[in-house]
Every structure is written in C-alpha cells, then in structure tokens.
Motif scaffolding. Structure first.
Motif, mmCIF file in Angstrom:
data_model
loop_
_atom_site.group_PDB
_atom_site.id
_atom_site.type_symbol
_atom_site.label_atom_id
_atom_site.label_comp_id
_atom_site.label_asym_id
_atom_site.label_seq_id
_atom_site.Cartn_x
_atom_site.Cartn_y
_atom_site.Cartn_z
ATOM 1 N N VAL A 88 0.632 -1.167 0.372
ATOM 2 C CA VAL A 88 0.238 0.067 0.235
ATOM 3 C C VAL A 88 0.941 1.430 0.126
ATOM 4 O O VAL A 88 1.766 1.022 0.712
ATOM 5 C CB VAL A 88 -0.560 0.188 0.685
ATOM 6 C CG1 VAL A 88 -2.090 1.176 1.254
ATOM 7 C CG2 VAL A 88 -1.628 -1.366 1.544
ATOM 8 N N VAL A 89 0.658 2.139 -1.137
ATOM 9 C CA VAL A 89 1.646 3.289 -1.011
ATOM 10 C C VAL A 89 0.760 4.505 -1.357
ATOM 11 O O VAL A 89 -0.310 4.964 -1.769
ATOM 12 C CB VAL A 89 2.340 2.814 -2.764
ATOM 13 C CG1 VAL A 89 2.669 4.509 -2.918
ATOM 14 C CG2 VAL A 89 3.521 2.082 -2.896
ATOM 15 N N LEU A 90 1.031 5.229 -0.508
ATOM 16 C CA LEU A 90 0.653 6.612 0.098
ATOM 17 C C LEU A 90 1.404 7.881 -1.247
ATOM 18 O O LEU A 90 2.505 7.966 -0.891
ATOM 19 C CB LEU A 90 -0.030 7.222 1.088
ATOM 20 C CG LEU A 90 -0.694 6.615 1.692
ATOM 21 C CD1 LEU A 90 -0.289 7.491 3.212
ATOM 22 C CD2 LEU A 90 -1.717 7.934 1.653
ATOM 23 N N ILE A 91 0.591 8.617 -2.241
ATOM 24 C CA ILE A 91 1.193 9.673 -3.101
ATOM 25 C C ILE A 91 0.585 11.045 -2.491
ATOM 26 O O ILE A 91 0.003 11.117 -2.441
ATOM 27 C CB ILE A 91 0.693 9.220 -4.704
ATOM 28 C CG1 ILE A 91 1.239 8.541 -5.375
ATOM 29 C CG2 ILE A 91 1.697 10.590 -5.915
ATOM 30 C CD1 ILE A 91 2.447 7.648 -5.317
ATOM 31 N N GLU A 92 1.233 11.884 -2.042
ATOM 32 C CA GLU A 92 0.641 13.046 -1.331
ATOM 33 C C GLU A 92 2.202 13.918 -2.254
ATOM 34 O O GLU A 92 3.277 15.009 -1.785
ATOM 35 C CB GLU A 92 2.154 12.996 0.187
ATOM 36 C CG GLU A 92 1.699 12.352 1.206
ATOM 37 C CD GLU A 92 2.247 11.855 2.126
ATOM 38 O OE1 GLU A 92 1.513 11.452 3.114
ATOM 39 O OE2 GLU A 92 3.042 12.711 2.124
ATOM 40 N N PRO A 93 1.442 14.534 -3.551
ATOM 41 C CA PRO A 93 1.310 16.205 -4.455
ATOM 42 C C PRO A 93 1.023 17.314 -3.681
ATOM 43 O O PRO A 93 0.430 17.698 -2.831
ATOM 44 C CB PRO A 93 0.320 15.907 -5.766
ATOM 45 C CG PRO A 93 -0.216 14.355 -5.376
ATOM 46 C CD PRO A 93 -0.208 13.487 -3.732
ATOM 47 N N GLY A 94 2.259 18.205 -4.110
ATOM 48 C CA GLY A 94 1.786 19.429 -3.858
ATOM 49 C C GLY A 94 1.083 20.189 -4.591
ATOM 50 O O GLY A 94 -0.373 19.634 -5.315
ATOM 51 N N PRO A 95 0.816 21.218 -4.995
ATOM 52 C CA PRO A 95 -0.003 21.931 -5.570
ATOM 53 C C PRO A 95 0.131 21.659 -7.258
ATOM 54 O O PRO A 95 0.988 21.258 -7.742
ATOM 55 C CB PRO A 95 0.179 23.073 -5.856
ATOM 56 C CG PRO A 95 0.866 23.613 -4.325
ATOM 57 C CD PRO A 95 1.853 22.437 -4.219
ATOM 58 N N VAL A 96 -0.577 20.776 -7.766
ATOM 59 C CA VAL A 96 -0.703 20.515 -9.006
ATOM 60 C C VAL A 96 -1.141 21.448 -9.991
ATOM 61 O O VAL A 96 -2.580 21.613 -10.228
ATOM 62 C CB VAL A 96 -1.225 19.058 -9.405
ATOM 63 C CG1 VAL A 96 -0.536 18.045 -10.178
ATOM 64 C CG2 VAL A 96 -0.232 18.461 -8.664
#
Length: 277
Positions: free
Chosen positions: A171-179
């Motif tokens: 299980v992986v979390l992707i945490e983008p900043g502003p896109v």
C-alpha cells in the motif's frame, strides 16, 4: 504471459489521465474509469479499456472490478485517484458538503479497496496506490473539509499496509503538492455552496482568483504538472520495495519543517497570512 492490469479512477483529466497514459506506455492493460465515460475517449483511442465509474456507487464499483476479473483474471494494481477539492471556512461549509467530500475522497477509496483485495489476495500479490496530498499531513486555513478527507486516507492506508502485508500486497500513499489541474476550478466552483456568515473576510481575499491568481490553490509556490505525479506513481508501482509515502514536488521540505515547528508558531504564521491585503 498476460500483461499486468491496473484500475485507475478519476481519469477524465489531470493526474488520472496522465497516469493512464504512463501505464499504457509501460505495457500495462489499463482500465481507465470516470463517472462520465465520454470524457475517456482519448484514452480509449490510445488503447485503454474504459468504464463508467462513480466511486460513490458501490454497485458500479463491484461491476467494474468483476469485469476486470472476468476479462483478465487478475488485478495487479489499483490507483485510487478520484477526488476533488473543496474550500471554505469550516463553519460556512454545509455538513452535507463535508459528507459529499468524504464520500468521494475517502469512502470512495475504501469501496475500491474492498472490491480489489479479494482478487489480489487470491493471486498472492498486488499494489494499492492511494492518492493523498501534502494536506494529508499538514493544513491550510480555508481548506478544512478537503484536508480532513486526506488525513483520513493517510490513517486508513497506514493501517491497511500492515494488515495486508502477509498477502504480498503493498500500500503506497502519493502526496502531491499543488498540481496544475482542474482542481482549482472545481474548488472555486464549490464556494457557491458556502453559507456565508460575514465573519471570514480573509478567506474571500485569499481565494479571490483575480487578486491572488489561485496561489493558495493549485498554483501555489512550487506547483507542478500532473505528468510528474504520474511518473512517481508508475515508478512506485514498479519499485521492488516501495516507500510508504512519496511526496511529489518541493513541498516535502515544508512538511519536514512543519514537523519541527511548534503548533503555536505555525498558527501565528497563518494569522499573518490571513492579514494579507
């Protein structure tokens, strides 16, 4: 040998579209989904399988996952991307709007996880990628409902990662900043639902598009393009031992700083921001 299969939600634009393209380029069988299938025509022409999927509809979730199982006999990866942004002071956001925010951003991911896991357990492997946000570990005033939905995904994903590890599932979390996507447009449109009290003038100044050009939404300092997020997602799925979290963009430094700065100091900083002209 059949190519690996990935199911991606929220593929009409932005991160979802680019993620579908990136997986297709790597030779995966891609099932690209969205509530409006007409918005997926370009991906269908590319060779992706497409399906109508509203993540708030449990019956549609089950139908799509069963179709993938019937057609391919496998589901190697789930990318839980569907979601939207909502802004507004907590007091002015109707409770029904908060419920809708969680139904899409949080419960929607949970529905897909529950549908996908039996297949992944049966085959003895799989990877679940949950799209969170830097606001899953920090916050900004005026985005309380959205932030809460992403904090919930962080906790759910951490628990799930340990629970399914015995079955060969990551299980992986992707945490983008502003896109730079349609996120800002949708968030601004949601302000029509606010029940204005007259008590939060600072909010309407900060999120005035003419005044600050969405600098506190999807065009904040260091904003990135959706292709960059898609590349991180695909790399995380192909990694032998993936990290639990991937922060995308320069905001990882703000997250590190935020963990060191006392809450009282951080709050004073936001009070300064609220006084911007």
């Amino acid at each position: 040998m059949r190519s690996p299969t990935v199911l991606i939600t929220g593929c009409a634009s932005g991160i979802g579209t680019e993620t579908a393209r990136a997986f297709d380029e790597r030779g995966w069988t891609v099932y690209a989904t969205d509530p409006d299938r007409d918005d997926l025509e370009a991906l269908a022409e590319l060779g992706c399988e497409t399906a109508t999927l509203d993540v708030t509809d449990a019956e549609q979730v089950d139908t799509v996952v069963e179709r993938i199982d019937d057609e391919t006999g496998r589901l190697d990866c789930l990318v839980n991307n569907a979601g939207y942004g909502q802004i507004g002071p907590v007091e002015e956001v109707p409770t029904e709007a908060v419920e809708r925010q969680f139904d899409v951003n949080t419960f929607g991911q949970h529905r897909l996880i529950r549908a996908a896991l039996p297949i992944m357990r049966r085959q003895g492997h799989g990877r679940i990628v949950n799209i969170s946000s830097v606001y899953g570990r920090t916050f900004f005033p005026g985005q309380g409902a959205y932030t809460a939905s992403k904090w919930a995904i962080e906790g759910l994903s951490d628990a799930l990662r340990v629970e399914v590890s015995d079955h060969g599932i990551d299980v992986v979390l992707i945490e983008p900043g502003p896109v730079e996507t349609n996120f800002g447009n949708r968030a601004l449109a949601e302000t029509d639902r606010l029940e204005e009290t007259g008590a939060y003038d600072w909010f309407y100044r900060l999120f005035d598009e003419d005044r600050y050009d969405r600098r506190f939404l999807d065009k904040a300092v260091g904003y990135i393009q959706p292709e960059r997020v898609a590349d991180v997602i695909v790399d995380a799925v192909h990694a032998k031992n993936p990290d639990a979290r991937y922060v995308v963009g320069p905001w990882k430094y703000q997250l590190w700083l935020g963990s060191l700065v006392p809450t009282a100091v951080r709050d004073r900083l936001f009070e300064t921001v609220k006084r911007l002209p």
